[in-house]
Design a protein around this motif. Structure first.
Motif, PDB file in Angstrom:
ATOM      1  N   MET A   1      32.406  33.180  41.697  1.00  0.00           N
ATOM      2  CA  MET A   1      32.934  34.481  42.102  1.00  0.00           C
ATOM      3  C   MET A   1      34.450  34.386  42.968  1.00  0.00           C
ATOM      4  O   MET A   1      34.455  33.477  43.605  1.00  0.00           O
ATOM      5  N   SER A   2      35.469  35.335  42.323  1.00  0.00           N
ATOM      6  CA  SER A   2      36.512  35.231  42.847  1.00  0.00           C
ATOM      7  C   SER A   2      36.610  36.036  44.333  1.00  0.00           C
ATOM      8  O   SER A   2      36.412  36.898  44.317  1.00  0.00           O
ATOM      9  N   THR A   3      36.956  35.239  45.442  1.00  0.00           N
ATOM     10  CA  THR A   3      36.785  35.965  46.533  1.00  0.00           C
ATOM     11  C   THR A   3      38.289  36.848  46.723  1.00  0.00           C
ATOM     12  O   THR A   3      38.112  37.965  47.413  1.00  0.00           O
ATOM     13  N   SER A   4      39.210  36.549  45.839  1.00  0.00           N
ATOM     14  CA  SER A   4      40.608  37.274  46.089  1.00  0.00           C
ATOM     15  C   SER A   4      40.035  38.632  45.403  1.00  0.00           C
ATOM     16  O   SER A   4      40.717  39.706  46.053  1.00  0.00           O
ATOM     17  N   ALA A   5      39.460  38.741  44.257  1.00  0.00           N
ATOM     18  CA  ALA A   5      39.139  40.093  43.772  1.00  0.00           C
ATOM     19  C   ALA A   5      38.243  40.941  44.604  1.00  0.00           C
ATOM     20  O   ALA A   5      38.465  42.008  44.751  1.00  0.00           O
ATOM     21  N   SER A   6      37.037  40.355  45.094  1.00  0.00           N
ATOM     22  CA  SER A   6      36.477  40.748  46.079  1.00  0.00           C
ATOM     23  C   SER A   6      37.089  41.474  47.307  1.00  0.00           C
ATOM     24  O   SER A   6      36.807  42.777  47.706  1.00  0.00           O
ATOM     25  N   LYS A   7      38.021  40.830  47.747  1.00  0.00           N
ATOM     26  CA  LYS A   7      38.962  41.137  49.125  1.00  0.00           C
ATOM     27  C   LYS A   7      39.712  42.359  48.503  1.00  0.00           C
ATOM     28  O   LYS A   7      39.921  43.411  49.539  1.00  0.00           O
ATOM     29  N   VAL A   8      40.378  42.089  47.426  1.00  0.00           N
ATOM     30  CA  VAL A   8      41.287  43.477  46.952  1.00  0.00           C
ATOM     31  C   VAL A   8      40.312  44.587  46.690  1.00  0.00           C
ATOM     32  O   VAL A   8      40.678  45.655  47.313  1.00  0.00           O
ATOM     33  N   LEU A   9      39.280  44.402  46.021  1.00  0.00           N
ATOM     34  CA  LEU A   9      38.412  45.703  45.892  1.00  0.00           C
ATOM     35  C   LEU A   9      38.069  46.404  47.066  1.00  0.00           C
ATOM     36  O   LEU A   9      38.088  47.516  47.227  1.00  0.00           O
ATOM     37  N   ALA A  10      37.606  45.611  48.222  1.00  0.00           N
ATOM     38  CA  ALA A  10      37.145  46.005  49.420  1.00  0.00           C
ATOM     39  C   ALA A  10      38.318  46.731  50.159  1.00  0.00           C
ATOM     40  O   ALA A  10      38.147  47.902  50.738  1.00  0.00           O
ATOM     41  N   GLU A  11      39.513  46.240  50.285  1.00  0.00           N
ATOM     42  CA  GLU A  11      40.703  46.788  50.445  1.00  0.00           C
ATOM     43  C   GLU A  11      40.860  48.311  49.859  1.00  0.00           C
ATOM     44  O   GLU A  11      41.307  49.293  50.571  1.00  0.00           O
ATOM     45  N   LEU A  12      40.790  48.438  48.414  1.00  0.00           N
ATOM     46  CA  LEU A  12      41.127  49.546  47.647  1.00  0.00           C
ATOM     47  C   LEU A  12      39.961  50.617  48.347  1.00  0.00           C
ATOM     48  O   LEU A  12      40.210  51.838  48.172  1.00  0.00           O
ATOM     49  N   ARG A  13      38.585  50.177  48.461  1.00  0.00           N
ATOM     50  CA  ARG A  13      37.571  50.971  48.622  1.00  0.00           C
ATOM     51  C   ARG A  13      37.834  51.576  50.046  1.00  0.00           C
ATOM     52  O   ARG A  13      37.645  52.683  50.212  1.00  0.00           O
ATOM     53  N   SER A  14      38.180  50.506  51.066  1.00  0.00           N
ATOM     54  CA  SER A  14      38.587  51.011  52.353  1.00  0.00           C
ATOM     55  C   SER A  14      39.638  52.219  52.451  1.00  0.00           C
ATOM     56  O   SER A  14      39.596  53.296  53.201  1.00  0.00           O
ATOM     57  N   ASP A  15      40.584  51.987  51.594  1.00  0.00           N
ATOM     58  CA  ASP A  15      41.804  52.904  51.736  1.00  0.00           C
ATOM     59  C   ASP A  15      41.360  54.168  51.221  1.00  0.00           C
ATOM     60  O   ASP A  15      41.722  55.347  51.687  1.00  0.00           O
ATOM     61  N   HIS A  16      40.400  54.226  50.218  1.00  0.00           N
ATOM     62  CA  HIS A  16      39.650  55.545  49.715  1.00  0.00           C
ATOM     63  C   HIS A  16      39.094  56.337  50.679  1.00  0.00           C
ATOM     64  O   HIS A  16      38.980  57.488  50.733  1.00  0.00           O
ATOM     65  N   ASP A 135      36.790  55.448  41.700  1.00  0.00           N
ATOM     66  CA  ASP A 135      35.601  54.864  42.128  1.00  0.00           C
ATOM     67  C   ASP A 135      34.561  54.628  41.176  1.00  0.00           C
ATOM     68  O   ASP A 135      33.604  54.143  41.257  1.00  0.00           O
ATOM     69  N   GLU A 136      34.389  55.954  40.210  1.00  0.00           N
ATOM     70  CA  GLU A 136      33.537  55.887  39.255  1.00  0.00           C
ATOM     71  C   GLU A 136      33.543  55.001  38.007  1.00  0.00           C
ATOM     72  O   GLU A 136      32.469  54.335  37.511  1.00  0.00           O
ATOM     73  N   LYS A 137      35.011  54.637  37.762  1.00  0.00           N
ATOM     74  CA  LYS A 137      35.046  54.068  36.507  1.00  0.00           C
ATOM     75  C   LYS A 137      36.040  52.680  36.714  1.00  0.00           C
ATOM     76  O   LYS A 137      35.532  51.465  36.560  1.00  0.00           O
ATOM     77  N   LEU A 138      37.284  52.749  37.687  1.00  0.00           N
ATOM     78  CA  LEU A 138      37.971  51.833  37.765  1.00  0.00           C
ATOM     79  C   LEU A 138      37.440  50.642  38.725  1.00  0.00           C
ATOM     80  O   LEU A 138      37.230  49.323  38.377  1.00  0.00           O
ATOM     81  N   PHE A 139      36.792  50.921  39.700  1.00  0.00           N
ATOM     82  CA  PHE A 139      36.443  50.133  40.630  1.00  0.00           C
ATOM     83  C   PHE A 139      35.044  49.141  40.159  1.00  0.00           C
ATOM     84  O   PHE A 139      35.043  47.985  40.298  1.00  0.00           O
ATOM     85  N   PRO A 140      34.157  50.054  39.301  1.00  0.00           N
ATOM     86  CA  PRO A 140      33.101  49.088  39.007  1.00  0.00           C
ATOM     87  C   PRO A 140      33.560  48.431  37.988  1.00  0.00           C
ATOM     88  O   PRO A 140      32.980  47.157  37.703  1.00  0.00           O
ATOM     89  N   LEU A 141      34.503  48.559  37.213  1.00  0.00           N
ATOM     90  CA  LEU A 141      35.170  47.484  36.106  1.00  0.00           C
ATOM     91  C   LEU A 141      35.822  46.322  37.001  1.00  0.00           C
ATOM     92  O   LEU A 141      35.637  45.221  36.355  1.00  0.00           O
ATOM     93  N   ILE A 142      36.652  46.824  37.980  1.00  0.00           N
ATOM     94  CA  ILE A 142      37.020  45.431  38.631  1.00  0.00           C
ATOM     95  C   ILE A 142      35.937  44.642  39.123  1.00  0.00           C
ATOM     96  O   ILE A 142      36.020  43.367  39.218  1.00  0.00           O
ATOM     97  N   ASP A 143      34.868  45.166  39.547  1.00  0.00           N
ATOM     98  CA  ASP A 143      33.905  44.656  40.052  1.00  0.00           C
ATOM     99  C   ASP A 143      33.049  43.829  39.124  1.00  0.00           C
ATOM    100  O   ASP A 143      32.733  42.515  39.163  1.00  0.00           O
ATOM    101  N   SER A 144      33.075  44.129  37.612  1.00  0.00           N
ATOM    102  CA  SER A 144      32.476  43.517  36.794  1.00  0.00           C
ATOM    103  C   SER A 144      33.458  42.479  36.472  1.00  0.00           C
ATOM    104  O   SER A 144      32.844  41.426  35.794  1.00  0.00           O
ATOM    105  N   LEU A 145      34.465  42.275  36.734  1.00  0.00           N
ATOM    106  CA  LEU A 145      35.347  41.304  36.120  1.00  0.00           C
ATOM    107  C   LEU A 145      35.744  40.427  37.173  1.00  0.00           C
ATOM    108  O   LEU A 145      36.357  39.161  37.012  1.00  0.00           O
TER     109      LEU A 145
END
Ligand SMILES: [Fe+2]
Ligand SMILES: [Fe+2]
Length: 188
Positions: A1-16, A135-145
């Motif tokens: 698992m890429s921690t960088s992608a998890s970190k960026v996704l967490a930042e994006l969700r926190s911004d939301h 939230d419904e489309k983009l972020f789950p896709l980032i998560d899956s990748l």
């Protein structure tokens, strides 16, 4: 698992989560304006200065960069995600228009209340629709990748401007906004 992608996704969700608080406050002020009550123009201005100064400049650029990385990995995704850059451009345009309205009112220009309410509603609705889609489309896709998505170079591809309200150091110009947010959250 890429921690960088998890970190960026967490930042994006926190911004939301933070943006949702401000969009709700903006919506409440638009209600006051519509009901012919006196809205808090200073609060409206601070919210829109933040929206046009941080999410437009950092949050959206980060998403645009992640989107480009995703398409690099899965070119077929472009078709489904193509609205992202258009949405960001429209949001920036609507936000600047609303900020201009508020600054005009504050400098004494007579403006039709109805026009300002319309511009505020257009901004709120566009932001909500856009964030819901992400939230419904983009972020789950980032998560899956995230196992394959290398976002380790985020810091050299996205503006480094720290969040002036929700970040570790509050910009002195936004102290009143932060107080208003706290007060709003206490009153539930
Ligand atoms: Fe976005
Ligand atoms: Fe977003």
């Amino acid at each position: 698992m890429s921690t960088s992608a998890s970190k960026v996704l967490a930042e994006l969700r926190s911004d939301h989560r933070n943006l949702t608080v401000l969009i709700d406050m903006l919506d409440a002020e638009a209600d006051r304006l519509k009901a012919l009550e006196d809205p808090n123009y200073e609060l409206l201005r601070d919210i829109m200065l933040y929206m046009t100064g941080y999410p437009d400049v950092v949050h959206h650029r980060k998403e645009d960069w992640v989107y480009a990385k995703m398409v690099g990995l899965r070119p077929a995704m472009q078709r489904d995600l193509t609205r992202i850059e258009r949405d960001h451009a429209e949001i920036a345009k609507l936000g600047t228009k609303l900020l201009n309205d508020i600054e005009a009112i504050e400098s004494g220009t007579v403006m039709r209340r109805f026009d300002v309410v319309e511009d505020a509603r257009a901004y709120v609705n566009r932001q909500r629709d856009h964030m819901r889609w992400e939230d419904e489309k983009l972020f789950p896709l980032i998560d899956s990748l995230k196992a394959e998505l290398d976002l380790s170079e985020a810091s050299s591809n996205v503006p480094k401007t720290p969040d002036p309200v929700f970040g570790p150091k509050v910009d002195s110009g936004f102290r009143n906004l932060l107080d208003a947010i706290r007060k709003d959250q206490q009153s539930g």
